[in-house]
Design an enzyme around this catalytic site. Structure first.
Site, PDB file in Angstrom:
ATOM      1  N   ALA A   1       3.159   0.680  -1.355  1.00 26.36           N
ATOM      2  CA  ALA A   1       1.589   0.011  -1.512  1.00 26.36           C
ATOM      3  C   ALA A   1       1.643  -1.259  -1.247  1.00 26.36           C
ATOM      4  CB  ALA A   1       1.168   0.468  -2.867  1.00 26.36           C
ATOM      5  N   TYR A   2       2.523  -1.997  -1.827  1.00 29.95           N
ATOM      6  CA  TYR A   2       2.706  -3.468  -1.638  1.00 29.95           C
ATOM      7  C   TYR A   2       3.070  -3.790   0.004  1.00 29.95           C
ATOM      8  CZ  TYR A   2       5.045  -8.268  -1.662  1.00 29.95           C
ATOM      9  OH  TYR A   2       5.335  -9.521  -1.243  1.00 29.95           O
ATOM     10  N   LEU A   3       4.142  -3.013   0.484  1.00 30.21           N
ATOM     11  CA  LEU A   3       4.306  -3.420   1.960  1.00 30.21           C
ATOM     12  C   LEU A   3       3.159  -3.014   2.943  1.00 30.21           C
ATOM     13  CD1 LEU A   3       8.085  -1.997   2.093  1.00 30.21           C
ATOM     14  CD2 LEU A   3       7.369  -4.417   1.919  1.00 30.21           C
TER      15      LEU A   3
END
Length: 221
Positions: free
Chosen positions: A132-134
């Protein structure tokens, strides 16, 4: 220069504030929590409380205008202990909001502290929060790079470490995997801000053997 840093209490932001203030720049650090103000001041920046997860575009523009900024830096993040939802509300939406505010305030220079591997369509098959961060960082990068009213640079460091910096890096469009001390990542941002002709580039940076000023100067066009 007069520079506004979003995420002013972050590890790289505090290092960057010290470097900028030591060379005579005026720095404003945007922070969420008032109790972080003293640390931001100690790093040489003026703290301004502004939560990018609840602020409006006008709020951000006023903060940038109040600082009489020449440039903005997005160095904020939801943090390692946060879940997927805050990757969206901070790592993506916060960066986009800062860009919107910069445009409204008439400030063109925008340096985005991103991440190696950032991709709005990442298929990373490990930790779903990291995926989700990437994706959030990649979507933010895509938004910034699509803007014609910003002189943006997207900086994608390798794995960040707290060991002392060496002052030497490797910068390229694609460096391959690696690490970089936070000291050196901050030094690269400071040099990007001081070097005309480094906008509209997406670059990766890891530890290397080229002095930071020389490595950044090679990007100028």
């Amino acid at each position: 220069m007069r520079i506004v840093i979003a995420g002013g209490h972050g590890q790289i932001a505090l290092r960057l504030s010290r470097l900028l203030s030591e060379r005579g720049d005026h720095v404003v650090g945007l922070i969420r929590q008032p109790e972080h103000a003293d640390e931001v001041r100690a790093a040489g920046a003026e703290p301004v409380v502004l939560d990018l997860e609840s602020a409006s575009v006008d709020d951000v523009a006023r903060a940038i205008e109040g600082a009489q900024a020449d440039a903005v830096v997005f160095a904020a993040g939801a943090g390692s202990g946060s879940g997927s939802e805050r990757k969206e509300t901070m790592d993506r939406a916060g960066a986009v909001l800062l860009a919107d505010g910069a445009e409204e305030a008439g400030v063109r220079r925008y340096v985005m502290l991103s991440s190696m591997g950032a991709d709005a369509h990442s298929r990373f098959d490990g930790d779903p929060v990291l995926r989700a961060y990437l994706r959030a960082k990649g979507a933010a990068d895509d938004d910034i790079r699509a803007r014609t009213d910003l002189d943006w640079t997207v900086l994608r460091p390798g794995t960040l470490r707290n060991e002392p910096g060496t002052g030497k890096v490797r910068i390229d469009r694609s460096t391959g995997g690696g690490f970089i001390p936070r000291d050196d990542a901050a030094a690269v941002i400071a040099e990007l801000l001081a070097t005309p002709g480094t906008s509209r580039q997406t670059i990766e940076v890891i530890a290397g053997d080229v002095p930071v000023p020389e490595a950044v100067a090679a990007l100028a066009h």
